[in-house]
Design a protein around this motif. Sequence first.
Motif, short mmCIF file in Angstrom:
data_model
loop_
_atom_site.label_atom_id
_atom_site.label_comp_id
_atom_site.label_asym_id
_atom_site.label_seq_id
_atom_site.Cartn_x
_atom_site.Cartn_y
_atom_site.Cartn_z
N PRO A 136 29.75 3.21 28.02
CA PRO A 136 29.06 4.49 27.82
C PRO A 136 29.60 5.28 26.64
CG PRO A 136 29.58 4.17 30.14
CD PRO A 136 30.29 3.09 29.39
N ARG A 137 30.91 5.22 26.45
CA ARG A 137 31.51 5.96 25.33
C ARG A 137 31.06 5.38 23.99
NH1 ARG A 137 37.50 8.38 24.64
NH2 ARG A 137 37.34 8.92 22.43
N MET A 167 27.52 6.26 23.36
CA MET A 167 27.42 7.65 22.96
C MET A 167 27.76 7.80 21.48
SD MET A 167 26.68 10.73 23.85
CE MET A 167 26.83 10.88 25.65
N ILE A 190 33.87 12.59 22.49
CA ILE A 190 32.96 11.92 23.42
C ILE A 190 33.77 11.24 24.53
CG2 ILE A 190 31.06 11.58 21.80
CD1 ILE A 190 32.09 8.78 21.28
N SER A 192 34.46 12.21 27.43
CA SER A 192 33.92 12.38 28.78
C SER A 192 32.56 11.73 28.95
CB SER A 192 33.82 13.86 29.12
OG SER A 192 32.95 14.53 28.22
N ALA A 193 32.19 10.82 28.05
CA ALA A 193 30.86 10.21 28.09
C ALA A 193 30.66 9.41 29.38
CB ALA A 193 30.66 9.30 26.88
N THR A 194 29.48 9.57 29.97
CA THR A 194 29.09 8.81 31.15
C THR A 194 27.67 8.28 30.93
OG1 THR A 194 28.13 10.76 32.24
CG2 THR A 194 30.47 10.30 32.65
N MET A 218 25.05 11.01 30.74
CA MET A 218 25.02 11.83 29.55
C MET A 218 24.25 11.18 28.39
SD MET A 218 28.97 13.20 29.48
CE MET A 218 28.77 13.98 27.87
N LEU A 219 23.98 9.90 28.48
CA LEU A 219 23.31 9.21 27.38
C LEU A 219 21.83 9.56 27.28
CD1 LEU A 219 24.83 5.62 27.81
CD2 LEU A 219 25.51 7.37 26.17
N VAL A 230 26.64 17.16 24.04
CA VAL A 230 27.40 16.06 24.65
C VAL A 230 28.67 15.71 23.88
CG1 VAL A 230 25.35 15.06 25.71
CG2 VAL A 230 26.03 14.32 23.42
N ALA A 231 28.76 16.12 22.60
CA ALA A 231 29.89 15.67 21.79
C ALA A 231 30.60 16.78 21.05
CB ALA A 231 29.41 14.61 20.78
N ASP A 276 35.50 6.72 16.28
CA ASP A 276 35.92 6.99 17.66
C ASP A 276 36.98 5.99 18.11
OD1 ASP A 276 35.59 8.31 20.31
OD2 ASP A 276 34.86 6.32 20.88
#
Length: 357
Positions: free
Chosen positions: A83-84, A87, A209, A211-213, A216-217, A276-277, A318
């Motif tokens: 997911p990260r 993202m 990012i 906390s990306a899940t 959230m995408l 989200v970011a 990232d």
Amino acid sequence: MKLQQESPEVVVALARRRRRGRLAVVGTAAVLGAVVLLSIGTGPVGVPPGTVARILAAHLLPGEHEATWTAAQDQIVWSFRLPRVLMAVLVGASLAVVGALLQAIVRNPLADPYVLGASSGAALGAVGALALGASVPGLLVSGSAFGGAAVAGVIVYVLASRGGRIESLRLVLAGVALSYLFSAATGWITATADHGRLPGLLFFLLGSISSATWEMLTLPAIALVLGLAYALRRASHLDAAMTGDETAASLGVDMTRLRVEVLVVTAAMTGAVVAVAGGIGFVGMVVPHVCRLLVGASHRVLLPFATVAGALLVVLVDTVARTAASPREIPLGVVTALVGAPFFLWLLRTRPVGAER
């Protein structure tokens, strides 16, 4: 819509450039796929690329798959890192498309979401929501980011309008002034916020990012698909906009309407990214400009190339941000500036600016 009739020589040259552009898109997409696999496997607990590929295949492809990996590896790859990385792909692609759109309507390679106030407006809305106790991710933060970007777009539109037309120079000046104003308000909120919330606010402002899940995408994915579809549909009009208002008008392009549409689209896309970011600078300015130098100014080629290149850049950045100072994580916006600025200056030094034409 065909805006003008080119000579046979020009048609052949354009066809060759578009062919090279398509090859560049395909090649960069292949590199992106490889980098995604490597990035997913990189971290405190390393996972070999082959194992990453097998885990992804087990989740995405039907049929039985022999599990040659551990349950911990499966959770790391599928639940945390994928997911990260996705993202990062969405954020980089969105910022690149936004930058390409804004640079076309203002005819300025420095134009990006920050210059026209959209990022600052979205950040102000999101930080205000966070200071009031909202969580990331959350509907309040997303809605506030969208609202801040929309308010910025409306104010810039009003300030840039003159005699029923939007002037490019006024648009940039209004955006820069508004960006400073919103940044000052954001700084005020950060300085007066509860000390317990300060680290989270600062990290959000610098971009992250972490906390990306999977949930959230959805928002940035929808914004990217709709925004890119609009941009490709308007590609010939964007090409005309790069020639100047008078020339574009003679070719049948309503520049005021085009600028209004682009402001709306870019505000929505920027709001989705910031929600989200957080604030990630430099990508929206550098990626479209570098891509224009490499494949030319035709937006039918430029937009897909910039989309893939922006995604590739943010995935790489990232990966560096979460591994360079492990176990600590460097804010994403800091690394984009550290990595992107020297490369951009080197490119300007070694490539003539006129090469983009």
